[in-house]
Design an enzyme around this catalytic site. Structure first.
Site, PDB file in Angstrom:
ATOM      1  N   ASP A  37     -48.832  59.344   1.552  1.00  0.00           N
ATOM      2  CA  ASP A  37     -47.365  59.550   1.809  1.00  0.00           C
ATOM      3  C   ASP A  37     -47.378  60.649   3.021  1.00  0.00           C
ATOM      4  O   ASP A  37     -48.150  61.315   3.293  1.00  0.00           O
ATOM      5  CB  ASP A  37     -46.986  60.574   0.656  1.00  0.00           C
ATOM      6  CG  ASP A  37     -46.779  59.824  -0.685  1.00  0.00           C
ATOM      7  OD1 ASP A  37     -47.327  58.710  -0.635  1.00  0.00           O
ATOM      8  OD2 ASP A  37     -45.883  60.203  -1.346  1.00  0.00           O
ATOM      9  N   ASP A  79     -44.853  51.290  -7.481  1.00  0.00           N
ATOM     10  CA  ASP A  79     -45.548  52.244  -7.143  1.00  0.00           C
ATOM     11  C   ASP A  79     -46.675  52.693  -8.169  1.00  0.00           C
ATOM     12  O   ASP A  79     -46.606  52.263  -9.344  1.00  0.00           O
ATOM     13  CB  ASP A  79     -44.647  53.672  -6.914  1.00  0.00           C
ATOM     14  CG  ASP A  79     -45.158  54.822  -5.885  1.00  0.00           C
ATOM     15  OD1 ASP A  79     -46.458  54.479  -5.454  1.00  0.00           O
ATOM     16  OD2 ASP A  79     -44.641  55.788  -5.696  1.00  0.00           O
TER      17      ASP A  79
HETATM   18  C1  9PG Z   1     -42.554  59.113  -6.149  1.00  0.00           C
HETATM   19  C2  9PG Z   1     -43.330  59.242  -4.992  1.00  0.00           C
HETATM   20  C3  9PG Z   1     -42.736  58.355  -3.773  1.00  0.00           C
HETATM   21  C4  9PG Z   1     -43.820  58.110  -2.412  1.00  0.00           C
HETATM   22  C5  9PG Z   1     -45.068  57.454  -3.134  1.00  0.00           C
HETATM   23  C6  9PG Z   1     -45.602  58.209  -4.559  1.00  0.00           C
HETATM   24  O1  9PG Z   1     -49.049  63.339  -7.693  1.00  0.00           O
HETATM   25  N1  9PG Z   1     -49.396  62.607  -6.680  1.00  0.00           N
HETATM   26  O2  9PG Z   1     -50.607  62.871  -6.637  1.00  0.00           O
HETATM   27  C7  9PG Z   1     -48.546  61.568  -5.977  1.00  0.00           C
HETATM   28  C8  9PG Z   1     -49.125  61.051  -5.417  1.00  0.00           C
HETATM   29  C9  9PG Z   1     -48.369  59.938  -4.374  1.00  0.00           C
HETATM   30  C10 9PG Z   1     -47.065  60.254  -4.623  1.00  0.00           C
HETATM   31  C11 9PG Z   1     -46.304  61.065  -5.426  1.00  0.00           C
HETATM   32  C12 9PG Z   1     -47.394  61.967  -6.211  1.00  0.00           C
HETATM   33  O3  9PG Z   1     -46.084  59.470  -3.915  1.00  0.00           O
HETATM   34  O4  9PG Z   1     -46.162  57.130  -2.351  1.00  0.00           O
HETATM   35  O5  9PG Z   1     -43.182  57.357  -1.534  1.00  0.00           O
HETATM   36  O6  9PG Z   1     -42.186  57.070  -3.990  1.00  0.00           O
HETATM   37  O7  9PG Z   1     -44.445  58.486  -5.575  1.00  0.00           O
HETATM   38  O8  9PG Z   1     -43.167  59.966  -6.973  1.00  0.00           O
END
Ligand code: 9PG
Length: 665
Positions: free
Chosen positions: A474, A413
């Protein structure tokens, strides 16, 4: 030949033209930017027409300065391809930021006001949709949102009529049914950033400027040696689906057909970072009791002590990750684990012990910000993949996970961090090559039999390195968050609606580039703001596009009858995976609403916030699919419709709802 591209040369101009479709490109100029102490930016360098060889059908141009030579060859066939060679001659030209080509005047169709552009986002989470050319592509207010969701090297301008796109773009004249697709071709050694600029006030919106950049991200090229840039392809046609299919098939990775379609469970969209070892055991045994056909069972974010310290569990996982993997295996599934391998946070042991592993900014000795996540408590930073220490660390983490603990599925990720602009330890890599280097190291450490899912990953340079790819933002247990979208000026704000938009707009990547991951499905009807229509719109979108089916609920809390739905979703998805999904109104609206799968399925959505009647004209592909007398069986309601006449009318579809039909002839 009217069906081929031609190069028409006159003293006044050079025009590349596809006569049959009335598409042409002219007035081109090159720009080059380098970095470092002696950085240069040369704008609007004239291209000197060299020759057009009629037997080979190639038009050749050169541009040169004291610092470099560039050679361009346009191969003129029914599709046009562009091959470019760049030779740096002096130190000033050696650290390349980007090379760009601007076509001042591009014409798609003889005339027309109703034009649309397709923006393909940079990475998994980036906005991917079509726009009417008098709309505005908005840049979010906060810089870190732009880093997290877009390509910070190709930011939206906020100007009406100006649109970015990454790797490929389509421009469609709706009045004349003419489409131009411009796209990057393998080996994906640079990122290709597009920008098309229309004059929204002009009556002739079929004319616009198209510019693209080969983005090297400060790569050092050896002096005097010729570098071939990623080729570009230009297709013209009538049917967007056909063009996309032709384009995406040109770089299908060799190993793609072998994978069977996975399904499984993931902890994230119910437990988020609060997940515990006990939760994993509870859910894995519940899945086993129900003898469900799941291959992968994935522990997402929440087990690690800090971002970057993947092998150090927090107190919720004092049982150890090896134990977790063993438990899942005993329940008959392959254990999977989430990591964000190319980022770190200040508080991690990794950063404390190896501050030199962080990527540094190009002109300052500061680490490169990769985003901000309140869930983790702050800023996170990019690692420098070209640093041998980072490479060893990646090898250790992923061989431990796979060989020692027994994980067989890796969700990688925040992968975009590998390509962020900076001053890497080894500048011989382009930004795209830093990403593929990271993927390569992980693949080698994990072995061929590990299933790798990319997430938050740039699209083009990941092709061939991952088994599956998250192709959207997401999902969330709510439909759309207006407050968040307006406050942050973020039209791509995390929500189920935005996720579905990408699922549909990237449907054709499935099995052409990898297995599409539409993100998790949530079936629960408690602890969610999604109503049943909204839940099923996500489920149906995932089914008809035949992506991976991963569920994210607390299984024990689901009513018993849901297990039948889970089995039915799997059955329908596998059936759809035998066909191909065509989004029939692709590029007609922001959220397409009609999807046909050649395995004999049709899905119709209503993405409006009010009920509406959907009237489908039965012509073209849809007309062939639904001949007079064909039956449509609603797969969830067992209602039957018979096709009569030239239209299909679906009365009173509730807001955010969809209907999935099996077609019986
Ligand atoms: C785990 C998640 C899940 C998810 C992923 C990803 O802070 N943010 O902007 C942010 C963006 C994407 C995000 C999480 C936080 O999601 O897509 O399926 O694995 O990380 O943290």
């Amino acid at each position: 030949m009217a069906n081929h591209w031609q190069c028409i040369q006159s003293p006044a101009s050079t025009v590349l033209r596809h006569a049959a479709k009335v598409v042409s490109m002219s007035q081109f100029s090159l720009s080059v930017a380098t970095r470092g102490e002696f950085r240069i930016q040369v704008d609007d360098l004239p291209l000197i027409f060299d020759s057009v060889n009629s037997t080979e059908s190639v038009a050749v141009f050169t541009a040169s300065s004291e610092n470099f030579v560039i050679n361009l060859r346009f191969y003129l066939q029914s599709a046009m391809s562009l091959h470019v060679k760049f030779t740096p001659l002096t130190r000033r030209a050696a650290l390349v930021e980007w090379i760009s080509l601007a076509m001042e005047k591009v014409m798609v169709g003889p005339h027309g006001r109703r034009m649309r552009v397709f923006k393909h986002g940079y990475q998994s989470w980036s906005e991917t949709r079509s726009f009417g050319v008098d709309e505005r592509e908005v840049r979010p207010l906060l810089h870190w949102l732009d880093v997290l969701q877009a390509n910070p090297r190709n930011r939206a301008s906020n100007k009406r009529g100006e649109f970015t796109s990454e790797s490929y773009t389509l421009i469609r004249n709706q009045e004349h049914d003419v489409v131009l697709l411009a796209g990057q071709q393998s080996p994906f050694k640079q990122y290709v950033n597009f920008r098309s600029t229309f004059n929204p006030k002009s009556l002739a919106r079929n004319q616009f400027q198209l510019q693209w950049r080969w983005d090297f991200g400060g790569q050092r090229l050896p002096l005097g040696q010729t570098k071939e840039l990623d080729p570009l392809l230009f297709f013209v046609g009538q049917d967007v689906n056909e063009l996309l299919e032709t384009y995406l098939q040109t770089f299908k990775p060799a190993n793609i057909k072998k994978q069977s379609l996975p399904s499984g469970w993931c902890s994230w969209y119910y437990y988020y970072t609060k997940v515990t070892g006990k939760d994993i055991e509870e859910n894995a045994s519940c899945a086993a009791v129900h003898k469900i056909d799941w291959q992968f069972f994935v522990l997402d974010d929440g087990y690690q002590n800090a971002i970057g310290d993947w092998l150090v569990e927090n107190e919720k996982f004092s049982c150890g990750l090896a134990h977790i993997a063993k438990t899942i295996k005993e329940m008959g599934m392959h254990p999977g684990i989430w990591t964000a391998p190319f980022i770190t946070m200040k508080k991690s042991k990794l950063t404390q012990e190896h501050p030199d592993w962080l990527l540094r900014q190009a002109y300052k000795d500061k680490p490169v910000l990769a985003g901000w996540n309140p869930g983790w408590g702050g800023n996170f930073f990019a690692l420098d993949i070209t640093h041998p220490g980072v490479q060893d660390y990646l090898r250790t983490v992923f061989s431990t996970f796979t060989k020692e603990y027994g994980f067989r599925f890796l969700k990688l990720d925040f992968v975009y961090a590998a390509s962020l602009t900076g001053r890497p330890y080894n500048p011989a890599y382009s930004s795209a090559e830093r990403l593929t280097l990271g993927y390569q190291i992980i693949r080698e450490a994990a072995g061929e039999d590990t299933f790798i899912l990319g997430c938050g990953s740039p699209i083009s340079s990941a092709i061939g390195y991952v088994d599956a790819m998250r192709i959207g933002a997401d999902v969330a247990p709510y439909w759309f968050d207006w407050k968040r979208a307006i406050l942050t000026r973020d039209s791509n704000a995390l929500s189920t609606k935005v996720a579905i938009r990408s699922i549909l707009n990237r449907a054709q990547q499935h099995r052409n580039l990898w297995i599409n991951d539409p993100d998790c499905l949530m079936l629960r009807d408690t602890e969610t703001k999604l109503n049943p229509d909204e839940r099923f719109s996500l489920i149906n979108a995932a089914i008809i596009t035949a992506g991976m089916g991963v569920f994210s609920d607390r299984l024990e809390a689901l009513p018993e009858k849901i297990w039948q739905d889970i089995a039915r979703i799997r059955e329908l998805t596998l059936a759809c995976d035998k066909g191909k999904a065509y989004v029939l109104d692709f590029m007609e609206r922001e959220m397409p609403e009609i999807v046909y799968n050649t395995a004999g399925y049709l899905e119709v959505f209503n993405f409006d916030d009010a009920p509406k009647q959907k009237v489908l004209d039965l012509k073209g592909r849809l007309g062939d699919a639904l001949p007079h007398g064909a039956k449509l069986v609603d797969v969830w309601q067992q209602v039957r419709l018979t096709v009569e006449g030239k239209q299909l009318v679906l009365r009173s579809m509730p807001p955010h709802s969809s209907r999935l039909f099996k077609i019986e002839k």
